[in-house]
Design a protein around this motif. Structure first.
Motif, PDB file in Angstrom:
ATOM      1  N   TYR A  90      47.907  37.475  42.282  1.00  0.00           N
ATOM      2  CA  TYR A  90      47.077  38.457  41.629  1.00  0.00           C
ATOM      3  C   TYR A  90      45.682  36.908  41.431  1.00  0.00           C
ATOM      4  O   TYR A  90      46.454  36.002  41.135  1.00  0.00           O
ATOM      5  N   HIS A 109      48.640  40.470  33.815  1.00  0.00           N
ATOM      6  CA  HIS A 109      47.808  40.630  33.677  1.00  0.00           C
ATOM      7  C   HIS A 109      47.943  41.761  35.375  1.00  0.00           C
ATOM      8  O   HIS A 109      46.742  42.714  36.406  1.00  0.00           O
ATOM      9  N   PRO A 124      49.093  43.633  38.563  1.00  0.00           N
ATOM     10  CA  PRO A 124      49.709  45.083  37.822  1.00  0.00           C
ATOM     11  C   PRO A 124      50.967  44.971  39.098  1.00  0.00           C
ATOM     12  O   PRO A 124      51.908  46.219  38.775  1.00  0.00           O
ATOM     13  N   ASN A 136      53.971  46.253  36.792  1.00  0.00           N
ATOM     14  CA  ASN A 136      53.659  46.067  35.356  1.00  0.00           C
ATOM     15  C   ASN A 136      52.552  47.242  34.331  1.00  0.00           C
ATOM     16  O   ASN A 136      51.077  47.053  34.699  1.00  0.00           O
ATOM     17  N   ALA A 154      49.676  45.876  32.851  1.00  0.00           N
ATOM     18  CA  ALA A 154      48.866  44.553  32.802  1.00  0.00           C
ATOM     19  C   ALA A 154      47.214  45.296  32.149  1.00  0.00           C
ATOM     20  O   ALA A 154      46.774  43.842  31.820  1.00  0.00           O
TER      21      ALA A 154
END
Length: 109
Positions: free
Chosen positions: A15, A21, A23, A43, A46
């Motif tokens: 990511y 943050h 996902p 997550n 997020a």
């Protein structure tokens, strides 16, 4: 040792934004033979922000010893993950992140 790698929506990529943050996270178990994928964990936090999010993230990843991501927040009084428990690798492929982990592990002993 368990490792969480922040995964983006694009398959096979770390990511590119802040770790919290992401996902989802690829959870790996480090053993003598190498790294073994245990699960991919969603997550649900997020898009959240603030002090409560940090507590939720610690709970979500309580079984993880090392967090791996493209970048991390500043930390400080917000209670972000300790520097010793994280590794910034940049927005690389998952394959590159795993290679960096193995390199780090081999150089550590």
């Amino acid at each position: 040792m368990r490792v969480a790698i922040a995964l983006g929506k694009e398959e096979g990529r770390v990511y590119p934004g802040p770790f919290g943050h992401a996902p989802r996270y690829a959870i790996y178990e480090a053993a003598e033979e190498g790294l073994r994928l245990v699960e991919v964990r969603e997550n649900p936090h997020a898009n959240e922000h603030g002090e409560e999010k940090h507590a939720k993230m610690r709970a979500l990843l309580q079984d993880v010893d090392l967090k791996v991501g493209a970048r991390f927040g500043h930390g400080g009084s917000l209670g972000a993950f300790p520097v010793a428990g994280r590794l910034e690798v940049g927005p690389v492929s998952l394959e590159e992140a795993l290679a960096l982990l193995m390199e780090r592990r081999n150089s550590a002993g």
